[in-house]
Write a protein that holds these residues in place. Structure first.
Motif, PDB file in Angstrom:
ATOM      1  N   LEU A  10     -22.657  26.989  45.103  1.00 19.86           N
ATOM      2  CA  LEU A  10     -23.878  26.545  45.017  1.00 19.86           C
ATOM      3  C   LEU A  10     -24.447  25.286  45.751  1.00 19.86           C
ATOM      4  CD1 LEU A  10     -26.794  27.139  43.429  1.00 19.86           C
ATOM      5  CD2 LEU A  10     -25.800  25.618  41.575  1.00 19.86           C
ATOM      6  N   CYS A  11     -23.224  24.321  45.712  1.00 17.72           N
ATOM      7  CA  CYS A  11     -23.688  23.004  46.573  1.00 17.72           C
ATOM      8  C   CYS A  11     -23.581  23.394  48.212  1.00 17.72           C
ATOM      9  CB  CYS A  11     -22.288  22.204  46.484  1.00 17.72           C
ATOM     10  SG  CYS A  11     -22.262  21.488  44.699  1.00 17.72           S
ATOM     11  N   LEU A  12     -22.782  24.549  48.494  1.00 12.15           N
ATOM     12  CA  LEU A  12     -22.622  24.936  50.002  1.00 12.15           C
ATOM     13  C   LEU A  12     -24.192  25.809  50.280  1.00 12.15           C
ATOM     14  CD1 LEU A  12     -19.236  26.416  50.547  1.00 12.15           C
ATOM     15  CD2 LEU A  12     -20.095  24.295  51.453  1.00 12.15           C
ATOM     16  N   PHE A  13     -24.337  26.223  49.316  1.00 11.85           N
ATOM     17  CA  PHE A  13     -25.879  26.989  49.486  1.00 11.85           C
ATOM     18  C   PHE A  13     -27.003  26.028  49.725  1.00 11.85           C
ATOM     19  CE2 PHE A  13     -29.646  28.714  47.477  1.00 11.85           C
ATOM     20  CZ  PHE A  13     -30.112  29.713  48.396  1.00 11.85           C
ATOM     21  N   PHE A  14     -27.127  24.970  48.856  1.00 13.41           N
ATOM     22  CA  PHE A  14     -28.116  24.014  49.052  1.00 13.41           C
ATOM     23  C   PHE A  14     -27.884  23.212  50.307  1.00 13.41           C
ATOM     24  CE2 PHE A  14     -28.754  24.218  44.120  1.00 13.41           C
ATOM     25  CZ  PHE A  14     -30.081  24.791  44.411  1.00 13.41           C
ATOM     26  N   ALA A  15     -26.680  22.690  50.645  1.00 13.67           N
ATOM     27  CA  ALA A  15     -26.386  22.264  51.765  1.00 13.67           C
ATOM     28  C   ALA A  15     -26.928  23.180  53.173  1.00 13.67           C
ATOM     29  CB  ALA A  15     -24.835  22.050  52.119  1.00 13.67           C
ATOM     30  N   ALA A  16     -26.687  24.367  53.162  1.00 14.84           N
ATOM     31  CA  ALA A  16     -27.171  25.139  54.075  1.00 14.84           C
ATOM     32  C   ALA A  16     -28.724  25.253  54.158  1.00 14.84           C
ATOM     33  CB  ALA A  16     -26.623  26.620  54.027  1.00 14.84           C
ATOM     34  N   ILE A  17     -29.353  25.198  52.913  1.00 16.14           N
ATOM     35  CA  ILE A  17     -30.804  25.254  52.944  1.00 16.14           C
ATOM     36  C   ILE A  17     -31.201  23.764  53.497  1.00 16.14           C
ATOM     37  CG2 ILE A  17     -32.790  25.091  51.480  1.00 16.14           C
ATOM     38  CD1 ILE A  17     -31.385  27.094  49.658  1.00 16.14           C
ATOM     39  N   LYS A  18     -30.537  22.742  53.242  1.00 15.62           N
ATOM     40  CA  LYS A  18     -31.188  21.536  53.572  1.00 15.62           C
ATOM     41  C   LYS A  18     -31.061  21.535  55.155  1.00 15.62           C
ATOM     42  CE  LYS A  18     -29.942  16.529  53.062  1.00 15.62           C
ATOM     43  NZ  LYS A  18     -29.223  15.395  52.374  1.00 15.62           N
ATOM     44  N   GLN A  19     -30.100  22.037  55.810  1.00 14.61           N
ATOM     45  CA  GLN A  19     -29.696  22.031  57.129  1.00 14.61           C
ATOM     46  C   GLN A  19     -30.804  22.841  57.676  1.00 14.61           C
ATOM     47  OE1 GLN A  19     -27.464  20.124  58.628  1.00 14.61           O
ATOM     48  NE2 GLN A  19     -28.043  20.539  60.601  1.00 14.61           N
ATOM     49  N   ALA A  20     -31.126  23.922  57.161  1.00 15.88           N
ATOM     50  CA  ALA A  20     -32.047  24.860  57.623  1.00 15.88           C
ATOM     51  C   ALA A  20     -33.184  24.215  57.803  1.00 15.88           C
ATOM     52  CB  ALA A  20     -32.072  26.230  57.077  1.00 15.88           C
ATOM     53  N   LEU A  21     -33.747  23.512  56.762  1.00  9.93           N
ATOM     54  CA  LEU A  21     -34.997  22.538  56.460  1.00  9.93           C
ATOM     55  C   LEU A  21     -35.233  21.538  57.632  1.00  9.93           C
ATOM     56  CD1 LEU A  21     -35.524  22.442  52.658  1.00  9.93           C
ATOM     57  CD2 LEU A  21     -36.852  23.716  54.197  1.00  9.93           C
ATOM     58  N   LYS A  22     -33.858  21.028  57.965  1.00 10.64           N
ATOM     59  CA  LYS A  22     -33.960  19.896  59.024  1.00 10.64           C
ATOM     60  C   LYS A  22     -34.289  20.438  60.437  1.00 10.64           C
ATOM     61  CE  LYS A  22     -30.879  16.450  57.186  1.00 10.64           C
ATOM     62  NZ  LYS A  22     -29.365  15.803  57.355  1.00 10.64           N
ATOM     63  N   LEU A  23     -33.523  21.847  60.683  1.00  5.61           N
ATOM     64  CA  LEU A  23     -33.913  22.430  61.970  1.00  5.61           C
ATOM     65  C   LEU A  23     -35.393  22.638  62.072  1.00  5.61           C
ATOM     66  CD1 LEU A  23     -30.516  24.588  62.151  1.00  5.61           C
ATOM     67  CD2 LEU A  23     -31.361  22.240  63.394  1.00  5.61           C
ATOM     68  N   LEU A  24     -35.643  23.146  60.650  1.00  5.95           N
ATOM     69  CA  LEU A  24     -37.309  23.699  60.823  1.00  5.95           C
ATOM     70  C   LEU A  24     -38.258  22.722  61.176  1.00  5.95           C
ATOM     71  CD1 LEU A  24     -39.152  26.120  60.207  1.00  5.95           C
ATOM     72  CD2 LEU A  24     -39.231  25.502  57.772  1.00  5.95           C
ATOM     73  N   VAL A  25     -37.983  21.471  60.326  1.00  3.63           N
ATOM     74  CA  VAL A  25     -38.737  20.087  60.684  1.00  3.63           C
ATOM     75  C   VAL A  25     -38.605  19.592  62.184  1.00  3.63           C
ATOM     76  CG1 VAL A  25     -39.155  17.874  60.341  1.00  3.63           C
ATOM     77  CG2 VAL A  25     -38.577  19.291  58.418  1.00  3.63           C
ATOM     78  N   ILE A  26     -37.505  19.796  62.973  1.00  3.91           N
ATOM     79  CA  ILE A  26     -37.316  19.403  64.274  1.00  3.91           C
ATOM     80  C   ILE A  26     -38.264  20.510  65.080  1.00  3.91           C
ATOM     81  CG2 ILE A  26     -35.560  19.180  66.115  1.00  3.91           C
ATOM     82  CD1 ILE A  26     -33.609  18.315  64.191  1.00  3.91           C
ATOM     83  N   LEU A  27     -38.075  21.491  64.719  1.00  2.65           N
ATOM     84  CA  LEU A  27     -38.744  22.813  65.572  1.00  2.65           C
ATOM     85  C   LEU A  27     -40.273  22.549  65.257  1.00  2.65           C
ATOM     86  CD1 LEU A  27     -38.558  25.478  67.124  1.00  2.65           C
ATOM     87  CD2 LEU A  27     -38.613  26.597  65.233  1.00  2.65           C
ATOM     88  N   CYS A  28     -40.633  22.268  64.362  1.00  2.83           N
ATOM     89  CA  CYS A  28     -42.272  22.081  63.948  1.00  2.83           C
ATOM     90  C   CYS A  28     -42.578  20.801  64.884  1.00  2.83           C
ATOM     91  CB  CYS A  28     -42.486  21.789  62.495  1.00  2.83           C
ATOM     92  SG  CYS A  28     -42.301  23.404  61.458  1.00  2.83           S
ATOM     93  N   HIS A  29     -41.846  19.743  64.725  1.00  3.88           N
ATOM     94  CA  HIS A  29     -42.167  18.731  65.641  1.00  3.88           C
ATOM     95  C   HIS A  29     -42.241  18.971  67.060  1.00  3.88           C
ATOM     96  CE1 HIS A  29     -42.366  15.458  62.654  1.00  3.88           C
ATOM     97  NE2 HIS A  29     -41.225  15.752  62.042  1.00  3.88           N
ATOM     98  N   ARG A  30     -41.378  19.784  67.729  1.00  6.81           N
ATOM     99  CA  ARG A  30     -41.333  20.104  68.824  1.00  6.81           C
ATOM    100  C   ARG A  30     -42.628  20.859  69.237  1.00  6.81           C
ATOM    101  NH1 ARG A  30     -35.147  21.720  70.613  1.00  6.81           N
ATOM    102  NH2 ARG A  30     -34.121  19.507  70.450  1.00  6.81           N
ATOM    103  N   ILE A  31     -42.658  21.769  68.433  1.00 11.65           N
ATOM    104  CA  ILE A  31     -43.815  22.599  68.507  1.00 11.65           C
ATOM    105  C   ILE A  31     -45.469  21.852  68.645  1.00 11.65           C
ATOM    106  CG2 ILE A  31     -45.422  24.524  67.574  1.00 11.65           C
ATOM    107  CD1 ILE A  31     -42.961  25.926  66.474  1.00 11.65           C
ATOM    108  N   ILE A  32     -45.226  20.902  67.852  1.00 10.98           N
ATOM    109  CA  ILE A  32     -46.665  20.036  67.676  1.00 10.98           C
ATOM    110  C   ILE A  32     -46.564  19.133  68.825  1.00 10.98           C
ATOM    111  CG2 ILE A  32     -47.588  17.953  66.537  1.00 10.98           C
ATOM    112  CD1 ILE A  32     -46.257  19.164  63.802  1.00 10.98           C
ATOM    113  N   ASP A  33     -45.577  18.414  69.458  1.00  9.97           N
ATOM    114  CA  ASP A  33     -45.513  17.757  70.533  1.00  9.97           C
ATOM    115  C   ASP A  33     -45.989  18.621  71.774  1.00  9.97           C
ATOM    116  OD1 ASP A  33     -44.553  15.751  69.029  1.00  9.97           O
ATOM    117  OD2 ASP A  33     -42.599  15.727  69.603  1.00  9.97           O
ATOM    118  N   GLU A  34     -45.486  19.856  71.975  1.00  7.47           N
ATOM    119  CA  GLU A  34     -45.816  20.582  73.141  1.00  7.47           C
ATOM    120  C   GLU A  34     -47.607  20.967  72.908  1.00  7.47           C
ATOM    121  OE1 GLU A  34     -43.244  23.930  73.165  1.00  7.47           O
ATOM    122  OE2 GLU A  34     -41.589  22.916  73.524  1.00  7.47           O
ATOM    123  N   THR A  35     -47.846  21.336  71.701  1.00  9.90           N
ATOM    124  CA  THR A  35     -49.103  21.673  71.776  1.00  9.90           C
ATOM    125  C   THR A  35     -49.953  20.408  71.980  1.00  9.90           C
ATOM    126  OG1 THR A  35     -48.689  23.113  69.696  1.00  9.90           O
ATOM    127  CG2 THR A  35     -50.866  22.624  69.947  1.00  9.90           C
TER     128      THR A  35
END
Length: 522
Positions: A10-35
Motif C-alpha cells: 500500500l505504501c509503494l502504491f501511494f508513493a507511485a501515485i504521488k510520483q505520478a501526480l508530481k510528473l502530471l503537475v510538471i507536465l501541466c506547468h510546461r503545457i501552460i508555459d508553452e500555451t
C-alpha cells in the motif's frame, strides 16, 4: 506477516501515485508555459499586422487624388462639391505651394545619403615619411577607401608580423602566423580580407551567406575583432556581423539572416548552431581565418572548427589563414589539413615582453603587495591599469577591498554574464573606469588602447600566460609598464618566466612611498 506485506504494498502504491501526480503537475506547468508563450507570440504577430495595416492605410490616403464625378477633392483634407456644380467649371483657389492641374507635381527629393564619405579624401592627406627597415601601409597597393580607415586609426608603420605577412596575404596565399598578442596580427587578416572583397565586388551578396569567415575562441575576442573590422573598414561598402554565445541570440540571428553579410566573426559553437539551423550558409566563404588556434586546441573547439571548415569552399578554392601564439605539432598538423602550401611567418614570442614593456618585479610579503597596489593606483600617474590574479575568488576579494577603499574599479571574470562583461569592457575602454581587476579571461585577444600599466597581483602558473597578460600594454610598439609581485608563493614561478622570455627579471624592493598605509575613512 501478510498484514505487513499488504502495508508495504500500500505504501509503494501511494508513493507511485504521488510520483505520478508530481510528473502530471510538471507536465501541466510546461503545457501552460508553452500555451502562454504561443499566445504571446500570436499577440505580437497581431500587433505587427495591425501596425502594417495602419502604415499602408496612411500611405493610401496620401496617394488619393481628385477623380471626376467623385464629388470630393482629397489630399490631406476633403472638400464636398454641391450636386449642381457637378460638370460645371469650378475654380478653387489653391494654396501657393499646391501645383495646379496640368502641372507636374514635383516630388520631394530626399537628400542623398552621404554615409561616411562626407568629403573627398586622398592618400596624400595621410603623409608618412619613409624610414629605413620599416614598411608603411602606403607601400602596399591598397584601395583609397581602405587607406582612409587606416589613416583614421593613425597606423603609420607596419609591425613585424604585418611587414612579413601582408605581401603574401594580399596575393591570396595561405598563411600560418606565429605571433603573440598585441603584435597587430588582426590588422593583417582584416586588411587582406577587405582588399580581396573589394576586388571581388561583382560577387553576388546574399542574406546569410558570408564571403569571409573569422573564427575566434572567446566572445570577447569576437567582439574585439568585429570592432577592429568596423574601424578599419568604416569607409567601405562592406558589412561585418558577429555571432557568439551567451546573449542576443535572436538579434544575432536576424542580423545575419535578414541582411547581406560580407564578413562574419564568430565563436565555433554559436556558428555551428546557426549553420545547423540554416540561419547562415558557408558555401560562399572563400576566406577562412582561425585566430588563437592554440587556444582552440586547449578549449576543445577543434572538432567544431573542423565541422565548420568542411561547410566552406574546398581548400583549393579558399584562402586560409591560421594564427597562433605557439606553433605546436598539433597546430602544424591542423595547418597541413586545411591549407595548401602555406607561408609560415614567425615573430619572436618574447619580442613584445622584452622590447616594448618595462618590467618591474617587487619583492613583497602577501600583506605588503596590497599597499603597493593601492598606492600605485592612487598616487602614480597612469592612464588605465589592468590587475591580474589567478583565481576568481582572489579577483573578487581584491575588487571588494579596493572598492571599500574608494578605488573606482571594475571586475571581469568568467562568472560575469556576457552583457555585463561587454558593458564593463566598454566602460574601461571609454575611460569611465580606469582600473580593471581580471582573471586570464581578459588576458588574450582584448585590445584596449591606452593601457599604461599591467599588474600581476599573482604571477601566472604558465609562462605563456605572463606574456599574454603583459601584452595588454605595449601593444603594436607602444611603451608600457608591467609590475609583478614576488611574494612567498609567487616567487617560485619567476625562473620559468625568465627562461621563457630569455631575460632575467631582477627583483627590487618597493619605495617607501608605495608602502604607506591606506587612509581610513572617518
Amino acid at each position: 506477516m501478510s498484514h505487513q506485506r499488504s502495508t508495504v504494498a500500500l505504501c509503494l502504491f501511494f508513493a507511485a501515485i504521488k510520483q505520478a501526480l508530481k510528473l502530471l503537475v510538471i507536465l501541466c506547468h510546461r503545457i501552460i508555459d508553452e500555451t502562454l508563450e504561443i499566445n504571446e507570440m500570436k499577440k505580437k504577430q497581431v500587433r505587427r499586422l495591425a501596425r502594417k495595416k495602419r502604415i499602408f492605410a496612411g500611405a493610401g490616403r496620401k496617394k488619393q487624388r481628385f477623380s471626376k464625378g467623385s464629388g470630393v477633392i482629397s489630399t490631406a483634407f476633403s472638400i464636398p462639391i454641391p450636386d449642381k456644380a457637378v460638370g460645371e467649371e469650378i475654380r478653387i483657389q489653391a494654396p501657393a505651394d499646391t501645383p495646379v492641374q496640368g502641372e507636374k507635381r514635383g516630388r520631394r527629393r530626399r537628400p542623398k545619403h552621404s554615409g561616411k564619405r562626407t568629403e573627398k579624401w586622398s592618400v596624400e592627406d595621410f603623409a608618412v615619411d619613409p624610414v629605413i627597415d620599416k614598411s608603411r601601409f602606403h607601400d602596399f597597393d591598397l584601395p583609397v577607401s581602405l587607406m582612409h580607415g587606416i589613416a583614421d586609426l593613425d597606423f603609420k608603420y607596419c609591425t613585424p608580423i604585418q611587414k612579413k605577412s601582408l605581401p603574401d596575404v594580399l596575393n591570396g596565399k595561405d598563411l600560418i602566423g606565429k605571433a603573440s598578442t598585441g603584435t597587430g596580427k588582426s590588422a593583417v587578416f582584416l586588411i587582406g580580407i577587405f582588399a580581396r572583397l573589394l576586388r571581388e565586388r561583382h560577387t553576388e551578396r546574399r542574406k546569410g551567406w558570408p564571403r569571409a569567415l573569422i573564427i575566434a575562441p572567446t566572445r570577447e575576442l569576437v567582439i574585439q575583432i568585429a570592432k577592429d573590422a568596423r574601424d578599419i573598414g568604416k569607409y567601405l561598402p562592406l558589412r561585418v556581423a558577429e555571432a557568439y554565445g551567451g546573449t542576443d541570440y535572436e538579434r544575432q540571428m536576424r542580423n545575419i539572416s535578414e541582411r547581406p553579410v560580407d564578413i562574419l566573426v564568430a565563436t565555433p559553437g554559436r556558428l555551428l548552431d546557426f549553420s545547423r539551423k540554416r540561419v547562415v550558409q558557408l558555401k560562399q566563404a572563400g576566406i577562412m581565418v582561425i585566430d588563437e588556434a592554440d587556444r582552440m586546441l586547449d578549449m576543445g573547439f577543434i572538432p567544431d572548427v573542423r565541422s565548420i571548415i568542411y561547410k566552406t569552399r574546398p581548400k583549393e578554392q579558399r584562402q586560409t589563414m591560421l594564427f597562433s601564439a605557439t606553433l605546436t605539432d598539433d597546430v602544424k598538423r591542423l595547418a597541413s589539413q586545411w591549407c595548401i602550401n602555406p607561408v609560415s611567418v614567425e615573430t619572436e614570442t618574447e619580442q613584445v615582453a622584452v622590447e616594448t614593456v618595462q618590467q618591474i618585479v617587487y619583492m613583497t610579503t602577501k600583506e605588503q603587495k596590497y599597499l603597493v597596489l593601492y598606492n600605485l593606483i592612487t598616487s602614480e600617474k597612469h592612464e588605465r591599469i589592468i590587475v591580474f590574479a589567478n583565481m576568481k575568488r582572489d579577483v573578487k576579494r581584491l575588487y571588494d577591498r579596493l572598492s571599500r577603499d574608494g578605488v573606482n574599479c571594475s571586475l571581469l571574470s568568467g562568472d560575469v554574464p556576457q552583457q555585463k562583461r561587454t558593458a564593463r569592457l566598454e566602460s574601461f575602454r571609454s575611460g569611465r573606469v580606469q582600473v580593471m581587476i581580471a582573471t586570464d579571461v581578459a588576458g588574450r585577444g582584448i585590445h584596449i588602447g591606452g593601457v599604461s600599466h599591467v599588474v600581476n597581483y599573482t604571477l601566472p602558473y604558465e609562462p605563456e600566460d605572463y606574456v599574454h597578460r603583459i601584452g595588454r600594454t605595449g601593444r603594436a610598439g607602444a611603451a608600457g609598464i608591467s609590475i609583478s609581485f614576488a611574494d612567498e608563493e609567487s616567487s617560485f614561478y619567476l625562473m620559468d618566466i625568465e627562461e621563457y622570455i630569455g631575460q632575467p627579471m631582477p627583483c627590487v624592493q618597493p619605495a617607501e612611498s608605495l608602502l604607506r598605509p591606506v587612509p581610513r575613512k572617518k
